[in-house]
Design an enzyme around this catalytic site. Sequence first.
Site, PDB file in Angstrom:
ATOM      1  N   SER A   1      16.481   0.240  41.454  1.00 48.24           N
ATOM      2  CA  SER A   1      16.766   1.187  40.525  1.00 48.24           C
ATOM      3  C   SER A   1      16.466   2.484  40.529  1.00 48.24           C
ATOM      4  O   SER A   1      15.328   2.825  40.974  1.00 48.24           O
ATOM      5  CB  SER A   1      16.110   0.549  39.303  1.00 48.24           C
ATOM      6  OG  SER A   1      16.361  -0.812  39.108  1.00 48.24           O
TER       7      SER A   1
ATOM      8  N   HIS B   1      22.471   1.161  39.093  1.00 48.59           N
ATOM      9  CA  HIS B   1      22.654   0.515  40.526  1.00 48.59           C
ATOM     10  C   HIS B   1      24.214   0.745  40.809  1.00 48.59           C
ATOM     11  O   HIS B   1      24.975   0.431  40.065  1.00 48.59           O
ATOM     12  CB  HIS B   1      22.657  -0.742  40.570  1.00 48.59           C
ATOM     13  CG  HIS B   1      21.274  -1.460  40.343  1.00 48.59           C
ATOM     14  ND1 HIS B   1      20.542  -2.060  41.425  1.00 48.59           N
ATOM     15  CD2 HIS B   1      20.103  -1.357  39.518  1.00 48.59           C
ATOM     16  CE1 HIS B   1      19.190  -2.139  41.261  1.00 48.59           C
ATOM     17  NE2 HIS B   1      19.048  -1.742  39.889  1.00 48.59           N
TER      18      HIS B   1
ATOM     19  N   HIS C   1      20.570  -9.113  40.639  1.00 50.16           N
ATOM     20  CA  HIS C   1      19.331  -9.583  40.051  1.00 50.16           C
ATOM     21  C   HIS C   1      19.720 -11.022  39.625  1.00 50.16           C
ATOM     22  O   HIS C   1      20.847 -11.440  38.955  1.00 50.16           O
ATOM     23  CB  HIS C   1      18.782  -8.462  39.079  1.00 50.16           C
ATOM     24  CG  HIS C   1      18.669  -7.643  39.474  1.00 50.16           C
ATOM     25  ND1 HIS C   1      19.471  -6.430  39.450  1.00 50.16           N
ATOM     26  CD2 HIS C   1      17.228  -6.931  39.907  1.00 50.16           C
ATOM     27  CE1 HIS C   1      18.823  -5.239  39.949  1.00 50.16           C
ATOM     28  NE2 HIS C   1      17.778  -5.536  40.401  1.00 50.16           N
TER      29      HIS C   1
ATOM     30  N   TYR D   1      18.569 -12.041  36.776  1.00 50.36           N
ATOM     31  CA  TYR D   1      18.724 -12.028  35.170  1.00 50.36           C
ATOM     32  C   TYR D   1      20.066 -11.723  34.919  1.00 50.36           C
ATOM     33  O   TYR D   1      20.519 -11.503  33.761  1.00 50.36           O
ATOM     34  CB  TYR D   1      17.656 -10.915  34.745  1.00 50.36           C
ATOM     35  CG  TYR D   1      17.881  -9.641  35.168  1.00 50.36           C
ATOM     36  CD1 TYR D   1      18.882  -8.753  34.824  1.00 50.36           C
ATOM     37  CD2 TYR D   1      16.905  -8.938  36.078  1.00 50.36           C
ATOM     38  CE1 TYR D   1      18.744  -7.555  35.027  1.00 50.36           C
ATOM     39  CE2 TYR D   1      16.922  -7.800  36.512  1.00 50.36           C
ATOM     40  CZ  TYR D   1      18.019  -6.896  36.072  1.00 50.36           C
ATOM     41  OH  TYR D   1      18.134  -5.828  36.722  1.00 50.36           O
ATOM     42  N   GLU D   2      20.982 -11.072  35.974  1.00 48.17           N
ATOM     43  CA  GLU D   2      22.216 -10.746  35.649  1.00 48.17           C
ATOM     44  C   GLU D   2      23.338 -12.110  35.591  1.00 48.17           C
ATOM     45  O   GLU D   2      24.388 -12.034  34.960  1.00 48.17           O
ATOM     46  CB  GLU D   2      22.663  -9.706  36.857  1.00 48.17           C
ATOM     47  CG  GLU D   2      22.243  -8.374  36.813  1.00 48.17           C
ATOM     48  CD  GLU D   2      22.748  -7.699  38.022  1.00 48.17           C
ATOM     49  OE1 GLU D   2      24.117  -7.162  37.952  1.00 48.17           O
ATOM     50  OE2 GLU D   2      22.017  -7.627  38.951  1.00 48.17           O
TER      51      GLU D   2
ATOM     52  N   ALA E   1      11.852  -0.943  41.939  1.00 50.14           N
ATOM     53  CA  ALA E   1      10.864  -0.338  40.915  1.00 50.14           C
ATOM     54  C   ALA E   1      10.046  -1.245  40.602  1.00 50.14           C
ATOM     55  O   ALA E   1      10.600  -2.477  40.436  1.00 50.14           O
ATOM     56  CB  ALA E   1      12.034   0.184  39.806  1.00 50.14           C
TER      57      ALA E   1
ATOM     58  N   MET F   1      11.414  -7.274  39.400  1.00 53.06           N
ATOM     59  CA  MET F   1      12.580  -8.482  39.183  1.00 53.06           C
ATOM     60  C   MET F   1      13.203  -8.768  40.349  1.00 53.06           C
ATOM     61  O   MET F   1      14.438  -9.226  40.316  1.00 53.06           O
ATOM     62  CB  MET F   1      13.318  -8.268  37.773  1.00 53.06           C
ATOM     63  CG  MET F   1      12.561  -7.876  36.800  1.00 53.06           C
ATOM     64  SD  MET F   1      13.539  -7.311  35.573  1.00 53.06           S
ATOM     65  CE  MET F   1      12.187  -6.656  34.323  1.00 53.06           C
ATOM     66  N   SER F   2      12.915  -8.357  41.447  1.00 61.05           N
ATOM     67  CA  SER F   2      13.693  -8.507  42.801  1.00 61.05           C
ATOM     68  C   SER F   2      12.644  -8.627  44.101  1.00 61.05           C
ATOM     69  O   SER F   2      11.861  -9.300  43.840  1.00 61.05           O
ATOM     70  CB  SER F   2      14.501  -7.283  43.022  1.00 61.05           C
ATOM     71  OG  SER F   2      13.568  -6.215  43.344  1.00 61.05           O
TER      72      SER F   2
ATOM     73  N   ASN G   1       6.326   2.564  35.898  1.00 59.66           N
ATOM     74  CA  ASN G   1       5.502   2.561  34.909  1.00 59.66           C
ATOM     75  C   ASN G   1       4.277   1.697  35.043  1.00 59.66           C
ATOM     76  O   ASN G   1       4.373   0.862  36.129  1.00 59.66           O
ATOM     77  CB  ASN G   1       6.505   2.049  33.919  1.00 59.66           C
ATOM     78  CG  ASN G   1       7.176   0.496  34.219  1.00 59.66           C
ATOM     79  OD1 ASN G   1       7.702   0.324  35.013  1.00 59.66           O
ATOM     80  ND2 ASN G   1       6.333  -0.717  33.482  1.00 59.66           N
TER      81      ASN G   1
ATOM     82  N   HIS H   1      14.088   0.433  30.378  1.00 61.99           N
ATOM     83  CA  HIS H   1      15.029   0.662  31.714  1.00 61.99           C
ATOM     84  C   HIS H   1      15.032   2.194  31.953  1.00 61.99           C
ATOM     85  O   HIS H   1      15.258   2.625  33.239  1.00 61.99           O
ATOM     86  CB  HIS H   1      16.161  -0.094  31.682  1.00 61.99           C
ATOM     87  CG  HIS H   1      16.906   0.210  32.894  1.00 61.99           C
ATOM     88  ND1 HIS H   1      16.456  -0.502  34.205  1.00 61.99           N
ATOM     89  CD2 HIS H   1      18.269   0.604  33.302  1.00 61.99           C
ATOM     90  CE1 HIS H   1      17.296  -0.145  35.167  1.00 61.99           C
ATOM     91  NE2 HIS H   1      18.207   0.441  34.594  1.00 61.99           N
TER      92      HIS H   1
END
Length: 284
Positions: free
Chosen positions: A33, A64, A86, A88-89, A116, A217-218, A241, A255
């Site tokens: 990201s 992306h 990902h 989550y997609e 990220a 998340m990856s 963050n 995001h």
Amino acid sequence: MNTPYASSVYEEAAAFVRGRIRHQPQVGLILGSGLSELADQIADANIIPYAKIPHFPVSTVAGHVGQLVVGQLAGVAVCVMQGRFHYYEGYPMQQVTLPVRVMQRLGANLLIVTNAAGGLNPAFATGDIMLIEDHINLAGMAGANPLRGPNLEDFGPRFPAANHIYTPRLRALTNEVAAHTATPLRRGVYLQLSGPNFESPAEVRMLRGLGADAVGMSTAAEAMVAHHAGMEVLGLSTITNVAIDHLEATGQPSHQEVVEAGAVIVPRLSALLLGVLTRLASLL
Ligand code: HPA
């Protein structure tokens, strides 16, 4: 549910890409990201949108770009994913990690993964870069494991080891480059969740207790698939963050914050990666 992919699926995708590139990749590079910019520095590039490659999913996430860039970077032939997929997609983990096997089939024996991530380690600050020493694949442990399903022996074994996923010589080399260029570098354990939500404060405290330094998340799934296929792996997290661990905090992660922090980190991450690639050029 995971869809079992036959070897022919990876071969077809690789054959399509092979017919459209001038440089056979030695190194695969996944840019997370907000980190896509580095691909703009690739010389003599062939650019292939994911949507054109057989069996490839498409990136649906802001930040992306969604294309493969193949060419020369710091003297190394690279295949760069400008944007990743990902879980989550909505893609099964096998599809999320499909490009890793395609890069391996294209000839890349080494994968560099960037992402990220939220900082869990209280010493970490936004803007830090963390060398991934090890990971906790919590999404995988919960069932979303990319190696679930029939094992393709021509990639690797049914029960792969996981104690040396992030190749020691690449970690050593990256530490040296960071020291040499006076780039501050954190080291730690990356933990993968399925996303897409950020973590509740109780979850942040739990993840910290599990021994993780950064959460995202990856990456863990991609790194495992690469390792399974015999690739060397280098992982770098950018801390975009700081994970919020108490209910009273007023701010919240977003995001947009992740992408904005990525933009600030890109120059330092790029310098580090170019240093690593320059060193690799004489070793590959
Ligand atoms: N949590 C999970 N994934 C992330 C975060 C986070 O705080 N920041 C960037 N990716």
